[in-house]
Motif scaffolding. Structure first.
Motif, short mmCIF file in Angstrom:
data_model
loop_
_atom_site.label_atom_id
_atom_site.label_comp_id
_atom_site.label_asym_id
_atom_site.label_seq_id
_atom_site.Cartn_x
_atom_site.Cartn_y
_atom_site.Cartn_z
N ILE A 28 0.41 -1.36 0.13
CA ILE A 28 0.14 -0.30 -0.05
C ILE A 28 0.36 1.21 0.21
CG2 ILE A 28 -1.53 1.21 1.36
CD1 ILE A 28 -2.41 -2.17 2.60
N LEU A 32 1.45 4.41 -3.09
CA LEU A 32 0.75 5.82 -2.45
C LEU A 32 3.43 6.85 -1.92
CD1 LEU A 32 -1.06 5.51 0.77
CD2 LEU A 32 -1.96 6.07 -1.17
N ARG A 373 -5.16 2.79 4.20
CA ARG A 373 -4.58 3.95 2.89
C ARG A 373 -4.76 5.45 4.21
NH1 ARG A 373 -4.44 3.12 -2.71
NH2 ARG A 373 -4.98 5.55 -2.90
#
Length: 379
Positions: A28, A32, A373
């Motif tokens: 994740i 990002l 997130r």
């Protein structure tokens, strides 16, 4: 950005599950564009091994650290953690029998344990380059690492902190913080499961597993300054300790079952209690006005608790034949192997078992993708 802390609890070989969750977090982070998501790392017991491994990775990049972690847990074997040869295990058992049967006639040897974990120190030293922790702190890759262990004589949980700046220390009932330069001995002390592994000497004190009597595993991260927390446990929220359809509830519990229940309570109940406490505090704070909040001595902590979606003890029961033969023999002496599956879940340092836990951890982490997130990117 608000500071984010990673809290890793303990549980022997169960900590392989944490490596899987961290692998999901690393994926994740890659999406990002984040190389290092956490400001604070805290670890208890085997969780201390994982926290040290991440912060001691030369690049301190979460992706590189994750590869090191999953590689370690995928190839670890029991003989790399504790001595497994029959002679050593038999002698240890005979010493215990002699101490119990002879009573005060024979002086008991100090520091006795069922298993000899000398190989674990080598495993930690070979795979964790502790000098990189200070280098990464100086490069401001993260702000602090905290590892906890129990002082057997003061019965106080000591949290050893290595940090970028002079983070505040604390002293509470039966728990306090000390500044330190962390070494393999600190990790070994935090991982010294009671009775299974011997106490570890540090600074003229003797320490045992950091999970013992630790009812606030999230405390060190919060006290260091974390405003958000991702906590990774090693027991499912729905897990009823050692429940099995094969158990005859009309019979008195075996020694194996009693030991398993005690080990489970000592090692893993703290995270659940801490999460309940955090949620209760957050709920009460949310009901207050902004003026009332200013007078509080506690603060809202945004948090995510990730725990196994399956009962790890059941997986251990399926893999118990992978334990060294002498360990299986000793466990049978406590009752059936089914009764001792909880103990086995701590001692199954075997690739097939750990790889399965990594797989489950990754899946559980990805199930929480949106929550992760949010915590990684929220101000």
């Amino acid at each position: 950005m608000s500071s984010l802390g990673l809290v890793l609890s303990g549980g022997g070989a169960r900590a392989a599950y944490q490596a899987g969750v961290i692998a999901a977090i690393a994926d994740i982070c890659s999406e990002l564009g984040i190389s290092q998501p956490f400001d604070f790392y805290t670890g208890l017991s085997a969780g201390a091994i994982n926290a040290a491994m991440i912060t001691a990775t030369e690049s301190c990049n979460i992706r590189d650290a994750c590869e090191n972690l999953t590689s370690l847990w995928s190839r670890v074997e029991s003989q790399q953690v504790y001595v497994t040869n029959p002679l050593s295990l038999s002698m240890g058992g005979l010493h215990w029998i002699a101490d119990l049967s002879l009573g005060g006639v024979k002086k008991s040897s100090p520091g006795k344990s069922l298993l000899n974990n000398v190989p674990l120190k080598k495993l930690i030293s070979d795979n964790c380059h502790f000098e990189n922790i200070q280098k990464n702190l100086e490069k401001k890759k993260f702000r602090g690492l905290a590892v906890s262990a129990l002082d057997y004589f003061s019965t106080c949980t000591i949290t050893f902190i290595q940090s970028q700046e002079e983070l505040p220390l604390w002293r509470r009932a039966r728990r306090q913080a000390e500044r330190s330069t962390l070494t393999a001995e600190h990790i070994l002390a935090s991982s010294a499961i009671p009775l299974l592994f011997p106490p570890v000497s540090l600074d003229n004190r003797y320490f045992g597993d950091g999970c013992i009597r630790n009812q606030s595993p999230c405390g060190p991260a919060i006290n260091m300054g974390a405003q958000k927390i991702i906590a990774i446990g090693v027991r499912s929220r729905q897990e009823i300790c050692y429940s099995s359809p094969d158990i005859n509830r009309n019979q008195s519990p075996t020694v194996g079952r009693v030991v398993s229940v005690l080990l489970n309570a000592v090692m893993m109940d703290g995270m659940e209690m801490d999460m309940e406490r955090l949620e209760r505090i957050n709920t009460n704070i949310s009901k207050l006005s902004e003026i009332e909040k200013k007078n509080l001595t506690v603060r809202f902590i945004d948090h995510l608790w990730i725990s196994p979606s399956v009962d790890i003890a059941e997986i251990a029961a399926q893999k118990v034949n992978k334990l060294p033969q002498m360990i299986r023999y000793l466990l049978k002496g406590l009752g059936s192997l089914q009764d001792a599956s909880e103990i086995a879940s701590f001692l199954l340092f075997e690739p097939s078992y750990c790889e399965k836990l990594i797989e489950i951890g990754f899946e559980d982490g990805m199930k929480q993708k949106e929550q992760i997130r949010r915590l990684l990117s929220s101000p």
